[in-house]
Each structure stands twice: as C-alpha cells, then as structure tokens.
Design a protein around this motif. Sequence first.
Motif, short mmCIF file in Angstrom:
data_model
loop_
_atom_site.label_atom_id
_atom_site.label_comp_id
_atom_site.label_asym_id
_atom_site.label_seq_id
_atom_site.Cartn_x
_atom_site.Cartn_y
_atom_site.Cartn_z
N GLY A 287 0.80 -1.22 0.00
CA GLY A 287 0.00 0.00 0.00
C GLY A 287 0.83 1.27 0.00
N ARG A 288 2.12 1.18 -0.25
CA ARG A 288 3.01 2.35 -0.25
C ARG A 288 3.17 2.87 -1.68
NH1 ARG A 288 7.66 -0.46 3.36
NH2 ARG A 288 8.89 1.40 2.77
N VAL A 289 2.06 3.39 -2.21
CA VAL A 289 1.99 3.78 -3.61
C VAL A 289 2.90 4.97 -3.90
CG1 VAL A 289 0.45 4.51 -5.48
CG2 VAL A 289 -0.37 2.91 -3.74
N ASP A 290 2.94 5.95 -3.00
CA ASP A 290 3.76 7.14 -3.23
C ASP A 290 5.24 6.79 -3.36
OD1 ASP A 290 1.50 8.67 -3.15
OD2 ASP A 290 1.74 9.27 -1.05
N GLU A 291 5.73 5.88 -2.52
CA GLU A 291 7.13 5.47 -2.61
C GLU A 291 7.42 4.74 -3.90
OE1 GLU A 291 8.84 3.73 1.07
OE2 GLU A 291 6.88 4.18 1.97
N ALA A 292 6.47 3.89 -4.34
CA ALA A 292 6.64 3.16 -5.60
C ALA A 292 6.71 4.14 -6.77
CB ALA A 292 5.51 2.17 -5.79
N GLU A 293 5.84 5.14 -6.75
CA GLU A 293 5.83 6.13 -7.84
C GLU A 293 7.11 6.95 -7.83
OE1 GLU A 293 2.50 8.65 -8.25
OE2 GLU A 293 1.15 7.04 -8.91
N ALA A 294 7.62 7.28 -6.65
CA ALA A 294 8.86 8.07 -6.56
C ALA A 294 10.02 7.31 -7.20
CB ALA A 294 9.16 8.40 -5.11
N ILE A 295 10.09 5.99 -6.97
CA ILE A 295 11.16 5.18 -7.57
C ILE A 295 11.03 5.15 -9.08
CG2 ILE A 295 12.00 2.80 -7.80
CD1 ILE A 295 11.38 2.45 -4.82
N LEU A 296 9.81 4.99 -9.58
CA LEU A 296 9.60 4.93 -11.03
C LEU A 296 9.86 6.28 -11.69
CD1 LEU A 296 6.40 2.69 -11.06
CD2 LEU A 296 8.73 2.01 -11.67
N ARG A 297 9.55 7.36 -11.01
CA ARG A 297 9.83 8.68 -11.59
C ARG A 297 11.35 8.93 -11.62
NH1 ARG A 297 5.21 11.33 -12.36
NH2 ARG A 297 3.39 10.72 -11.09
N ASP A 298 12.05 8.48 -10.60
CA ASP A 298 13.51 8.60 -10.62
C ASP A 298 14.11 7.74 -11.72
OD1 ASP A 298 16.10 9.44 -9.29
OD2 ASP A 298 16.28 7.28 -9.11
N ALA A 299 13.53 6.54 -11.95
CA ALA A 299 13.99 5.68 -13.04
C ALA A 299 13.77 6.35 -14.39
CB ALA A 299 13.26 4.35 -12.99
N ALA A 300 12.62 7.01 -14.54
CA ALA A 300 12.35 7.72 -15.79
C ALA A 300 13.35 8.86 -15.99
CB ALA A 300 10.92 8.25 -15.76
N ARG A 301 13.69 9.55 -14.92
CA ARG A 301 14.68 10.63 -15.01
C ARG A 301 16.03 10.10 -15.47
NH1 ARG A 301 18.68 12.12 -12.09
NH2 ARG A 301 18.15 10.64 -10.43
N ARG A 302 16.45 8.96 -14.90
CA ARG A 302 17.74 8.37 -15.30
C ARG A 302 17.71 7.94 -16.77
NH1 ARG A 302 19.79 4.25 -10.56
NH2 ARG A 302 18.81 5.30 -8.76
N ASN A 303 16.57 7.49 -17.24
CA ASN A 303 16.46 7.05 -18.64
C ASN A 303 16.20 8.21 -19.60
OD1 ASN A 303 16.83 4.45 -17.80
ND2 ASN A 303 14.73 3.78 -18.09
N GLY A 304 16.06 9.44 -19.06
CA GLY A 304 15.78 10.59 -19.92
C GLY A 304 14.38 10.56 -20.48
N ILE A 305 13.42 10.02 -19.72
CA ILE A 305 12.04 9.89 -20.17
C ILE A 305 11.14 10.68 -19.21
CG2 ILE A 305 10.13 8.25 -20.55
CD1 ILE A 305 12.27 6.14 -21.11
N LYS A 306 10.12 11.30 -19.74
CA LYS A 306 9.16 12.01 -18.91
C LYS A 306 8.08 11.04 -18.45
CE LYS A 306 5.96 15.93 -18.85
NZ LYS A 306 6.42 16.38 -17.54
N ALA A 307 7.92 10.91 -17.15
CA ALA A 307 6.91 10.00 -16.60
C ALA A 307 5.53 10.63 -16.69
CB ALA A 307 7.24 9.67 -15.14
N PRO A 308 4.49 9.81 -16.86
CA PRO A 308 3.12 10.36 -16.86
C PRO A 308 2.78 10.97 -15.51
CG PRO A 308 3.10 7.96 -16.79
CD PRO A 308 4.51 8.36 -17.03
N GLU A 309 1.85 11.91 -15.51
CA GLU A 309 1.49 12.58 -14.27
C GLU A 309 0.91 11.62 -13.25
OE1 GLU A 309 -0.91 15.98 -14.82
OE2 GLU A 309 0.49 16.97 -16.20
N GLU A 310 0.17 10.65 -13.72
CA GLU A 310 -0.39 9.64 -12.82
C GLU A 310 0.02 8.26 -13.30
OE1 GLU A 310 -4.69 8.09 -12.67
OE2 GLU A 310 -4.65 9.62 -11.09
#
Length: 561
Positions: A287-310
Amino acid sequence: MSSSDYDHRTAFLGDWGTFQKTVFFLLCSSIIPNGFTGLSIVFIGDTPPHHCHIPAGVNITAEWKNVSIPIEANGRASECSRYKLDVLKSHSDRGLVPWVDVNVSAIEQERCVDGWEYDRETYVSTIVTEWDLVCSDDWKAPLTSSLFFCGVLIGSFISGQLSDRFGRKIVLFLTMGVQTIFTLIQVFSPSWVVFCSLFFVVGMGQISNYVAAFVLGMEILSLPVRIIYSTVGVCIFFSFGYMVLPLVAYFIRGWRMLLLALTLPGFLYIPLWWIVPESPRWLLSQGRVDEAEAILRDAARRNGIKAPEEIFPPSQPRDKAGTMQPHNLCDLVRSSNIRTITILLCLVWMTLSIGYFALSLNTSNLYGNPYLNCFFSAAVEVPAYIISWLMFRYLPRRLCLFFTLSLGGTVLLFIHLLPQHMNYVAISLEMLGKFGVTTAFAIVYAFTAELYPTVLRNTAMGACSMASRIGSISAPYFIYFGGYHRALPYILIGTLSVLSGLLSLLLPESLDMPLPETISHMQTITGCKMRRSSYSLTTARAEEEHMSNPNDGLGAEISKL
C-alpha cells in the motif's frame, strides 16, 4: 494490481535504459561473492598429504627414523600410524640395521600420539592442518561442508518470509552484511566448533542474499530483460565469483588470510544501498503507492524519459486471487498424478544437487594442480548456462533433461574404467560430467515451474528446493567415500544421474504449452509418450480474461521464451 497491469503502467520506462542497466549489473555483481564464499571450503578445508610426527627429541638414528612410518599396500606412507617409537629406539640403541638385522614390517604399530606432519607444498595451512581433522577425526572435514549447507537449507526457508515482510532491498543488504561479517569473524575462529557455527550462519546469509537479489531483479526489470537476468545473468556472475576463488587461493595459501581476502570485497557493496532501489511491486503490495511512484519517476529521469502525471490509479482494486481456495504443501501429494510428478522431480533435484556440489568440492582431490582444476570446474559452467538457455528455448524439456543428465552420468561412469595413468583423460571426463550436471540443473528449475499450476508453483518450487538442499548436505560424504575407493564417488553419482535421466522421461512435456493455472490444468503422467492434455493455448487465452496472478515465478517468465 495484477502483474500484467503493472507491466502495462510501467511500460513508459522502456526495457533497457540507464536505470535497467544499472540495476541489472549491480544486482548480478552482488552474486559474485556467493560464488567464492560458498565454495571456499575447497581450499580452506582441503586435506594435504600427512604422516605421523616423530618428535625431534627422540634419540634414534636417521636410518630408523626413515623407516618409522609404515608403507601401505598402495605404496604410500601410512597417514594414521607409525611403528612404536620405544621399539625403534631400542633397536637403534643396540646398533641394529633396519631390514638387515630386523624385519621392520613385523614391529608393532601405534597411533599418531604426537600429532602429524603435513605437506606444505600446496598449502601453508588449512582448517584440517590447524585442528588435525584427519584419521579418527576425518569425519569432521565433510561435516564442515554439510553444516554450511544446513545453513543454506534454513536460510532458504526464512529468506522468502523475511523479504515478503520487510522488503527485498533491506533483506538483500542485511544478509550480504551477515555473510560478510560472519566470514570475517571466521578468520579469528579459535576452534573447529566455532568455525562450523559461524559457517552455518554464513550459509544462511549466502542463500538469503542470493534469493533477495534474484527476486528484486525479477520484480524491477521488464519481461524481456528479466528473462535474461533469471536464466543467464545471475548464474554466469555466480560462475565468475567461482572462477575468482582459485585465482585468489593460488596467491594466498593460508586459510585465515584467504578468508580475509575473500571477505573484504563484501564491503565494496555498501554504496549500492544508495543506488539500488526497493521493488516497486513490493511497495505496491504494502500500500506504499507514493514510494513506488517516486522510484519509477527517478527511473524515468535516469532514462531521460518524462513519466506520466499519474502512474497508478488513486485506489487499487481488490485482488480477485484473495477469494481463491488456499493451497498448501499437502496438495503436492493429494492426487496420484501430482504425487508422481512431485516425487520424480524431488529425486531429480536431489541427484543434481549431489552431483553439482560433489564434483565442485572434489576438484582438490583430482590429479594435477588443484587451483587449475577448480578454475576449469568453474569455467565450464559458463557455456553450460548458455547451452541450457538455448536448449530450453527450442527443444522439448524432458528430452533436454534426459540428455544432459545421461551425458553427465555416463561420462562419470566411464572414469572408473580408465587405467590409473590416464589422469588427464579422467579430469576431462569429470569436467564434461560437471558440464552435463550444471546444464541439467539450469533446465530443471524452469521445467519444474512450467509443470505446476499457478496456485501451487511457489509451494512446489520450495519443496523441490528443499530436496535439493538435502542433496547438497549429503554431497560432501560422496567425496568422503573416495577415501575407501577412488572410483566410488563417480560410480554413485554417475548411476544416480543416469537413473534420474531415465525417470525424467516419465514427466509430462511442457514445450509450447500454456502455464497451468489450476491443478486440473496440469499435464498428466503418460510414460514416455509425448501426449498433451486438453488444456491448450486456446483454452488458456479464453481463461486469461478471468484469471490473473501477480506472483508468477521464474518458470512463468522462462516459459515465455
């Protein structure tokens, strides 16, 4: 959230960006210490040539000292007895000449009451030479390895539960720390009992960090990458660690300094804590959705990709799998069909574990340079893992298993037929046998996962893994039998491998078959004919709309090759 839904929502990351490459290689590199830690006993527990110690204070002539050790029927000096020193001293004081005035072989013998002298040409010290684990105490040497594998058995039980409760990342680094710290403490072991106690804990840490790294990579990486990660990546990096072992041991001949040298690289993984992320899948399950999203957004940043807003919806629907009928270990033996499959697979897993670890531990007993033999034993695993992946991708599973088991067993049986002077041929056959066993071991993991339904897959893999651990615990004693007859380990392992290969033909075929979802979908034992059940790809696709499971394991991924 189902596995397919998660993959769909994280597809924006791509498959092989900077983030995935970093996770792939760092997690694979964390497996390297497992290769040299688990098999370090090959060198630190080896038994060099030895004979009874003759105290310097015994006043006998050089002639009598030279014949003080009996010669056995095989032409070698006795390792566990000597002629009685008081008798030798009496003959020496009277000026008698051995074999001229006295029949030396008729003199009464005694045990090595003053200890032993060890050949120092290969090793400066091992735990055997330090604590005299020879003769009446020679059973302690194989027990040392068995206690390590007992730790592996216990660790395999608790690691999954710990990682499900506390997270993959924290268990990975905690157990890497356990392996490193307790190996370091082993360096200062004052006795064999203390050494074995610490070695047991090291075994628990080793398997736990291996499983945690494996699961973490499987949950972070996308499907195409995690197939390579699970089938080739972690296995080959384990082999790299195994190959490092003889190289380090060649230059460091004392067991304490060798253990210290093998321990220090573990501290290099501390910075990885700030690089390797927690599993977003596990965070979502908690149920720790915010932490999961934070990791995926950081992964997108490393890959040079813009993550969707939701990335994930605000509220997660309740998993339908929670309403399914629970299953347990008893279901593996409930019907005659699944009971037969389980028994056959447990026998195969146990045989493969015996063969793999017995052949790995036996390298120091082979003719020639023990360091070179160990390196060859490790290097042969790299092509074995690659071949197993290719075979599993294109060929029927049970025929792959039959062929590799039969290959490994047959060449091992040939070894005892060779004349004593053909040592290099015997070594080549043993390495070919190790190749066959290693290839079969890689195949049986995925084959087992394909045969069992989703509702029982993890339980079945755990049961087979337990059978494998029992095999590894007994493996050191197969080498111990070689002290009674040189060919006995090869005869036993070869016979078991060939018989297991034949038994594997009784298993159902799973090539091009969908993964069974329920027990009723399982393939049926039909002897050696490659008959298929009515559960077809069409049936599976029709059921996919109604069933999903987020916990498919290794076999679920490999089966999609």
